[in-house]
Design a protein around this motif. Structure first.
Motif, short mmCIF file in Angstrom:
data_model
loop_
_atom_site.label_atom_id
_atom_site.label_comp_id
_atom_site.label_asym_id
_atom_site.label_seq_id
_atom_site.Cartn_x
_atom_site.Cartn_y
_atom_site.Cartn_z
N ILE B 108 0.87 -1.18 0.00
CA ILE B 108 0.00 0.00 0.00
C ILE B 108 0.90 1.23 0.00
CG2 ILE B 108 -1.85 1.23 1.19
CD1 ILE B 108 -2.63 -1.43 2.50
N VAL B 109 0.72 2.07 -1.01
CA VAL B 109 1.59 3.24 -1.18
C VAL B 109 0.77 4.50 -0.88
CG1 VAL B 109 2.99 4.56 -2.82
CG2 VAL B 109 2.96 2.06 -2.94
N GLY B 110 1.32 5.37 -0.08
CA GLY B 110 0.69 6.67 0.18
C GLY B 110 1.60 7.77 -0.29
N PHE B 111 1.01 8.88 -0.70
CA PHE B 111 1.81 10.06 -1.08
C PHE B 111 1.31 11.24 -0.26
CE2 PHE B 111 2.28 13.92 -3.73
CZ PHE B 111 3.66 13.96 -3.79
N ARG B 112 2.23 11.87 0.45
CA ARG B 112 1.88 12.99 1.33
C ARG B 112 0.68 12.67 2.23
NH1 ARG B 112 3.54 18.21 0.86
NH2 ARG B 112 1.49 19.12 0.48
N LEU B 113 -0.44 13.35 2.06
CA LEU B 113 -1.53 13.15 3.01
C LEU B 113 -2.06 11.71 2.97
CD1 LEU B 113 -3.39 14.69 5.03
CD2 LEU B 113 -5.02 14.89 3.15
N SER B 114 -2.03 11.09 1.80
CA SER B 114 -2.61 9.75 1.72
C SER B 114 -1.75 8.70 2.44
CB SER B 114 -2.87 9.35 0.27
OG SER B 114 -1.69 9.11 -0.42
N CYS B 115 -0.58 9.10 2.94
CA CYS B 115 0.20 8.20 3.79
C CYS B 115 -0.58 7.89 5.08
CB CYS B 115 1.55 8.81 4.15
SG CYS B 115 2.67 8.88 2.75
N LEU B 116 -1.39 8.86 5.52
CA LEU B 116 -2.21 8.63 6.72
C LEU B 116 -3.24 7.54 6.44
CD1 LEU B 116 -0.85 11.37 7.36
CD2 LEU B 116 -3.02 12.15 8.29
N VAL B 117 -3.76 7.56 5.22
CA VAL B 117 -4.73 6.54 4.81
C VAL B 117 -4.04 5.19 4.71
CG1 VAL B 117 -6.32 5.86 2.96
CG2 VAL B 117 -6.08 8.28 3.56
N ALA B 118 -2.86 5.21 4.08
CA ALA B 118 -2.13 3.95 3.90
C ALA B 118 -1.82 3.30 5.25
CB ALA B 118 -0.84 4.21 3.12
N ALA B 119 -1.37 4.13 6.20
CA ALA B 119 -1.02 3.58 7.52
C ALA B 119 -2.26 3.02 8.21
CB ALA B 119 -0.37 4.67 8.37
#
Lengths: 318, 274
Positions: B108-119
């Motif tokens: 699962i890859v997140g970029f900037r804000l979507s890292c919160l989603v990924a985590a």
């Protein structure tokens, strides 16, 4: 900041797309060795004669303005196709050529062919900025094009006889941009007050004005402006309906600047210019998006016959 | 694009709307599955070509990739619900993962804000590996930076920043529910799950950004194995408007994408150890 303190509180207008009077689907447009991403929106239960090609240039198919326009138009009874040019959005390729022919023209013609395959017999070309000029020039190869609706076509790039990649429009050159920032009151105030902004301006200036950038730009002739002006003049006898929208702060409208005389002479017989306050370049504000949306809808719907225009109530889509 | 890669674009019904799923599918059995969480606001545009480049590269190496335009964003724009929020983004990505055929390890890859989603998605997929690309650590800070970047972009263009109108960021409306959700979001100090964690973050004088470095240290202190990839991108949050043209030709972004692809494919092949 308290939660949501600077956020919209009013909910967006309700619209369940599954209940909208149109269908949307993905279409892969094959253009040479590139596969272009396109979304076609069609009114449900009918095959319209009018097909609108939306070419959003350097923004992408994710941009809310173009998505809304595509759906608005379908809801009003015309087929719309919104296209990511090669090297943009989800399409394949790398956009190296910033001229008006080559791959960009190829992309436009391939997308028009897809609209024809939908049964569209009258094509309306809608485009923005640099692509607007490319699309207008491509109209000479689209005999069924009945109108072109252009958002801030950068006619100012035609002032120089030959335009080089990276050093194109005078008003967009890095040096002029930096200078404009420095001399604008808001820019000066921000430079004094904000260390981050100072860092941004300095970094940007250094990054843009480097020997490497100059080398990249040198010798890359993008297009012959005089030839482009000649071709624009050649569209006159086509009786194509051409409307262009500019913000009062936007350059590019061939109105009074003596450097634009050749362009004015070329397009004067058919170009209708509208102005709105501010800038529509980049449509980076909701206000600018609304102005563009209104302009495009009015001008596209003007190409419909009275019977085609009776397509039910207009939706206020999100 | 190599012939052994197939593009699949489809709408997937999710709750009271649908998301647009963009897949790159290799021919044959994929060695891994990579899902990239969707971004919001300008990040949707600024990183789009880098993500396209990454997924096509990975698919050519035999990895199945999926990206999505979540409810309330891009072609999944829909005004029928209070979207997007970090929670609806999580639901949308979950629906996509549920819908994908199982094929090798899941990244699962997140970029900037979507890292919160990924985590957060590791609560459901504890075995999934995480790749956090330029992670935002704190939603409140993300919004603050985004607002300032928006202001700078308006200054650059020498135009009004639209302060008199409704709140917006880079031409997207900022709904109250979106802002509230983002402001509550934080990258957790205690990461759930047991898959690998890789942080790809831009060069800050040869090191990670200080905030990211501190979080990585904290994770390592808690016996979490974290791989770090310092990318050569010099992109800063205030460069709104950059990296859209010919991203593929930007050597820094190219290097970052290649580095990330190497991490994802090496692990897919099982050659990365803890």
């Amino acid at each position: 900041m308290s939660p949501g303190s600077n956020a919209l509180v009013v909910p967006p207008p309700f619209c369940n797309l599954s209940e909208g009077p149109f269908d949307e689907r993905y279409e892969e447009v094959v253009a040479g060795d590139d596969r272009l991403f396109a979304i076609i929106a069609t009114p449900r239960g009918r095959v319209p004669d009018v097909g609108v090609l939306l070419v959003h240039a350097v923004t992408t198919g994710q941009n809310r303005l173009w998505i809304r326009l595509g759906r608005d138009l379908a809801a009003r009874g015309v087929t719309s196709l919104r296209l990511d040019l090669h090297g943009q959005g989800e399409s394949s390729g790398i956009q190296r050529d910033r001229g008006f022919d080559g791959k960009t023209r190829r992309d436009v013609l391939a997308a028009v062919e897809v609209l024809r395959a939908q049964g569209c017999t009258r094509i309306v070309l809608v485009s923005y900025c640099w692509a607007a000029l490319a699309v207008l020039l491509a109209a000479d190869a689209i005999p069924d094009a009945v109108a072109a609706v252009l958002v801030r076509p950068p006619f100012e790039v035609l002032r120089a006889p030959v335009v080089l990649a990276g050093l194109d429009a005078g008003s967009r050159s890095p040096a002029r941009k930096v200078l404009r920032t420095l001399v604008s009151p808001a820019g000066r105030q921000r430079l004094i007050a904000d260390a981050d902004y100072r860092a941004w301006v300095a970094a940007r200036a250094l990054r843009r004005i480097t020997p490497q950038a100059a080398r990249q730009a040198a010798g890359q002739t993008t297009f012959d402006a005089q030839d482009v002006v000649r071709r624009l003049a050649g569209l006159g006898p086509r009786r194509l309906s051409v409307a262009a929208l500019f913000g009062t702060d936007d350059p590019g409208a061939p109105e009074s600047d003596p450097r634009d005389r050749a362009v004015r002479d070329a397009v004067g017989s058919y170009l209708r210019v509208e102005r709105v306050p501010g800038s529509v370049h980049g449509h980076g504000t909701l206000e600018a998006q609304e102005a563009v949306r209104d302009f495009v809808l009015r001008n596209v719907l003007a190409t419909l016959t009275p019977s085609e225009n009776e397509t039910g109530p207009a939706l206020d889509l999100p | 694009m190599p012939d052994q890669v197939r593009d699949v674009v489809r709408w997937l019904p999710v709750a009271d709307g649908s998301v647009l799923v963009l897949e790159q599918v290799p021919v044959g059995s994929p060695s891994a599955t990579v899902v990239i969480c969707p971004s919001l606001f300008w990040d949707q545009i600024s990183n789009q070509r880098a993500e396209v480049m990454l997924t096509r590269l990975l698919a050519a190496r035999g990895v199945r990739c999926a990206r999505l335009q979540a409810r309330g964003c891009g072609n999944a724009l829909d005004g029928s619900a209070e979207v997007p929020t970090l929670e609806t983004l999580e639901q949308d990505v979950s629906a996509v993962i549920d819908d994908l055929p199982v094929g090798g390890p899941l990244w699962i890859v997140g970029f900037r804000l979507s890292c919160l989603v990924a985590a957060a998605l590791r609560n459901r997929w504890p075995d999934a590996h995480l790749l956090l690309w330029e992670p935002s650590l704190d939603g409140r800070e993300y919004l603050r930076q985004s607002r300032r970047a928006d202001l700078f972009a308006h200054l650059r263009a020498d135009r009004s920043d639209g302060q008199d109108g409704p709140p917006e960021l880079h031409g997207d409306p900022l709904w109250s529910w979106t802002a509230t959700s983002i402001e509550r979001g934080q990258l957790p100090v205690e990461l759930t799950g047991h898959g690998r964690v890789t942080v790809a973050s831009s060069d800050h004088d040869g090191m990670l950004r200080p905030g990211v470095a501190a979080l990585v240290e904290e994770w390592r202190r808690r016996a979490r194995d974290v791989e770090v990839l310092v990318t050569p991108t010099r992109r800063k949050w205030w460069y709104v408007g950059d990296q859209v043209h010919a991203t593929e030709e930007n050597p820094d972004i190219r290097a970052a994408v290649l580095g990330i692809a190497d991490v994802l494919t090496r692990t897919a092949a099982g050659s990365v150890t803890g």
